[in-house]
Write a protein that holds these residues in place. Structure first.
Motif, PDB file in Angstrom:
ATOM      1  N   GLY A  31       0.817  -1.210   0.000  1.00 14.54           N
ATOM      2  CA  GLY A  31       0.000   0.000   0.000  1.00 14.54           C
ATOM      3  C   GLY A  31       0.849   1.257   0.000  1.00 14.54           C
ATOM      4  N   LYS A  32       1.929   1.224   0.765  1.00 16.30           N
ATOM      5  CA  LYS A  32       2.828   2.384   0.809  1.00 16.30           C
ATOM      6  C   LYS A  32       3.490   2.588  -0.548  1.00 16.30           C
ATOM      7  N   LYS A  33       3.920   1.507  -1.158  1.00 16.67           N
ATOM      8  CA  LYS A  33       4.589   1.601  -2.459  1.00 16.67           C
ATOM      9  C   LYS A  33       3.598   2.134  -3.511  1.00 16.67           C
ATOM     10  N   ARG A  34       2.372   1.677  -3.452  1.00 18.60           N
ATOM     11  CA  ARG A  34       1.348   2.137  -4.396  1.00 18.60           C
ATOM     12  C   ARG A  34       1.129   3.635  -4.235  1.00 18.60           C
ATOM     13  N   ALA A  35       1.046   4.098  -2.992  1.00 22.59           N
ATOM     14  CA  ALA A  35       0.831   5.525  -2.729  1.00 22.59           C
ATOM     15  C   ALA A  35       2.015   6.357  -3.227  1.00 22.59           C
ATOM     16  N   GLU A  36       3.226   5.837  -3.064  1.00 27.37           N
ATOM     17  CA  GLU A  36       4.407   6.568  -3.533  1.00 27.37           C
ATOM     18  C   GLU A  36       4.388   6.757  -5.046  1.00 27.37           C
ATOM     19  N   ASN A  37       3.854   5.789  -5.759  1.00 27.06           N
ATOM     20  CA  ASN A  37       3.842   5.838  -7.219  1.00 27.06           C
ATOM     21  C   ASN A  37       2.688   6.665  -7.784  1.00 27.06           C
ATOM     22  N   MET A  38       1.743   7.075  -6.939  1.00 25.35           N
ATOM     23  CA  MET A  38       0.592   7.856  -7.393  1.00 25.35           C
ATOM     24  C   MET A  38       0.864   9.341  -7.316  1.00 25.35           C
TER      25      MET A  38
END
Length: 59
Positions: A31-38
């Protein structure tokens, strides 16, 4: 049927808490990685949609 036996105490729940914890940890990391990429705009859009859903359920 197993759920009923666990609920009545006939059998014990044998889930491995360590596995559950590891899966949760990986989920949080994802989830953290997904947020970083958004983009910030996309994160805001998702947050607003989630808030609207939460408020709609209370009514």
């Amino acid at each position: 049927m197993l759920v009923g036996k666990i609920a009545t105490g006939e059998v014990e729940d044998e889930r491995d808490e360590k596995l559950s914890s590891a899966a949760a940890e990986m989920g949080r990391a994802g989830g953290k990685k997904r947020a970083e990429n958004m983009t910030p705009e996309r994160r805001k859009e998702i947050a607003q949609k989630a808030a609207a859903k939460r408020w709609a359920k209370d009514s």
